[in-house]
Design an enzyme around this catalytic site. Structure first.
Site: not given
Ligand code: GLC
Ligand code: CA
Length: 552
Positions: A96, A196, A246, A322-323
């Site tokens: 990641d 990310d 993402e 995980h979010d």
């Molecule tokens: C993404 C991750 C999340 C994190 C954010 C900032 O959305 O999935 O867990 O808090 O980025 O890095």
């Protein structure tokens, strides 16, 4: 670009997966212990959320050193072992890459604070008066997106926590540094990368206030984001690696470019529109409770599936990460239809066009833990919003009820391996409380049950490997106006599938055309056969039926 259409990716949140040394925190050797389980499940890649050196303000998404492992997760040797052991089982590792920001403990930021101009230019610093932030933008975790550093007389931008400073991608030196990180892990044998919030990396040329929103319209899918991604992928030679971005609050048009076959950016994208149907009206509604709008969910799936297909682009398929809260608690049913609804949701998403992701515990139908006190929460966003909700006049009970449905910690509870104390995750008290239902919901139990959710996931993965129509078929939606049912066909040459899903805890009906009369049922979540009159298909609560026609 390589084809990942018959692959399945499993996401591991190492902190909550398996603790190997009894400190209550999951770790890399813990992942190694469970590789046989993952091989048996049938997945091709493991995406591990960040385990790099970090102060853990945002559970590792605040990286202080991209090339070293945080001691709480193990050592470099453990990681080398994991890569090698994965390889033996034909499982590739995906790391990641948190490249939108670093932790303020990163050496670059510390040197910036110490006054080194070179490193100030790695971040987004703006001159200004202490009472006048450069713009009115809001952090995604609540509060201003700017922090003042009085020793420098400057503000720095942080779209997330105040300890997560945004990097300045306009600076070619920053881009080179990040490429070096990719090259480093590539040389170690890593087979893929998840990037990310990567559609936020290109910030606007002009800094202005946002009078309608939190500022995202200025930096989401920003001016040079496609160029930066192409450059990163090309210069590190990962065109044929599995890569997923993402994409926060993105658009279909941009995702077609990010993952389009000709563009040479990424293999696929995560987008989140389908996970906002229970907070209509934008992200700030995340903190108001409301029922999901299934009609809206259908509209979104259709728009994205059809749009990506037309654009020759590729979706990442997912419900959980995980979010996000647990999907069975969110769009399914935790009670009477727990098993049926978990299977239906699994089938619905896995059989669409794209590459499916399974988030640890989803394959056994793990639920939200229903915490009842703020002390049980660890997540920075949850804790911040708890305060914000109280300040807005909510009572503690109301605020806790909202967190119980919305918090990111809902998915971060320890993986439920067994019915022993601490659910076989650890032999000490874990860093975050175990869900009370671990005696009912755990891997050990489901391994002994041929009708389990776990077995259903295995079957879905196997089907994708066996049937090209699942991996590569065209998709088309049916029953578009029918609020209770989501149905689609997949089609590849003479092979054809019909997938019918009932969203509701009561029966739903759909039209059953002559064409499907000869269809063979290849998958379902009810044992007995349905009594259907071949004009109308009646689906039982949360039923999924998959029919096949044509050549084997
Ligand atoms: C993404 C991750 C999340 C994190 C954010 C900032 O959305 O999935 O867990 O808090 O980025 O890095
Ligand atoms: Ca540990």
């Amino acid at each position: 670009m390589a084809d990942f259409s018959n692959k399945v990716i499993y996401q591991i949140y190492p902190k909550s997966f398996k603790d190997s040394n009894g400190d209550g925190i999951g770790d890399i050797p813990g992942v190694i212990e469970k590789l046989d389980y993952l091989q048996d499940l049938g997945v091709d890649y493991l995406w591990l959320t960040p385990f790099f050196v970090s102060p853990q303000r945002d559970n590792g998404y605040d990286v202080a050193d991209y090339r070293n492992i945080d001691p709480m997760f193990g050592t470099m040797e453990d990681l080398d072992n994991l890569i090698a052991e994965g390889e033996k089982r034909n499982i590739g590792l995906m790391f990641d890459m948190v490249f939108n920001h670093t932790s303020t403990s990163h050496e670059w930021f510390r040197r910036a604070l110490a006054g080194e101009k070179k490193y100030q230019d790695y971040y987004i610093f703006k001159e200004g008066a202490p009472d006048q932030p450069p713009t009115n933008w809001q952090s995604k975790f609540g509060g201003s997106a700017w922090e003042y550093v009085s020793s420098l007389g400057k503000w720095y931008l942080h779209l997330f926590d105040v300890t997560q400073a945004d990097l300045n991608w306009k600076n070619p030196e920053v881009r080179e540094e990040l490429k070096e990180v990719i090259r480093f892990w590539k040389a170690k044998g890593v087979k893929g990368f998840r990037f990310d919030v990567v559609n936020l990396i290109s910030k606007p040329e002009i800094w202005e206030d946002d009078f309608e929103g939190d500022g995202r319209k200025f930096y989401t899918d920003g001016p040079y984001v496609h160029e930066y991604l192409k450059e990163l992928v090309r210069d590190t030679g990962i065109e044929d690696y599995v890569t997923v971005g993402e994409m926060s609050s993105t658009t279909l048009e941009h995702c077609i470019r990010y993952s389009g076959a000709e563009e040479k950016e990424l293999s696929m994208c995560f987008n989140f529109h389908h996970l906002k149907v229970d907070y209509r009206g934008g992200d700030k509604w995340k903190w108001e409770l409301m029922e999901p709008d299934y009609m809206e969910l259908k509209v979104i799936f259709e728009k994205w599936q059809m749009g990506m297909q037309r654009g020759n682009a590729w979706n990442a398929l997912f419900w959980c990460n995980h979010d996000q809260p647990r999907i069975v608690s969110r769009f399914g049913n935790e009670g009477e239809y727990w098993k049926e609804s978990a299977k239906m949701l699994a089938g619905m998403i896995h059989l669409m066009r794209g590459t499916p992701y399974i988030y640890q515990g989803e394959e056994i139908g793990m639920t939200n833990p229903h915490y009842t006190s703020i002390e049980q929460y660890a997540d920075v966003e949850s804790r911040n919003y708890y305060e914000i909700l109280l300040n807005e006049g909510k009572t503690k009970e109301e605020a806790l009820e909202i967190l119980a449905a919305r918090s990111r910690d809902n998915s971060r509870t320890p993986m439920q391996w067994t019915d022993e104390r601490y659910c076989g995750f650890s032999d000490t008290k874990p860093w975050i409380p175990v869900s009370d239902n671990f005696e009912k919901i755990n891997v050990k139990k489901q391994k002994q049950d041929r009708d389990s959710i776990l077995e259903f996931y295995k079957k879905l993965i196997m089907l994708r490997k066996e049937k090209e129509v699942i991996a590569r078929g065209n998709i088309e939606f049916m029953e578009v106006e029918n609020a209770g049912v989501l149905a689609y066909t997949r089609c590849l040459d003479k092979q054809k599938l019909l997938v019918c899903c009932n969203f509701r805890d009561v029966e739903s009906q759909m039209e059953f055309t002559q064409e499907w009369k000869s269809g063979r049922k290849i998958l379902g979540n009810y044992e007995e056969n349905h009594k259907n009159n071949y004009k109308v298909l009646t689906l039982r609560p949360y039923e999924i039926i998959v029919l096949e026609k044509g050549e084997e």
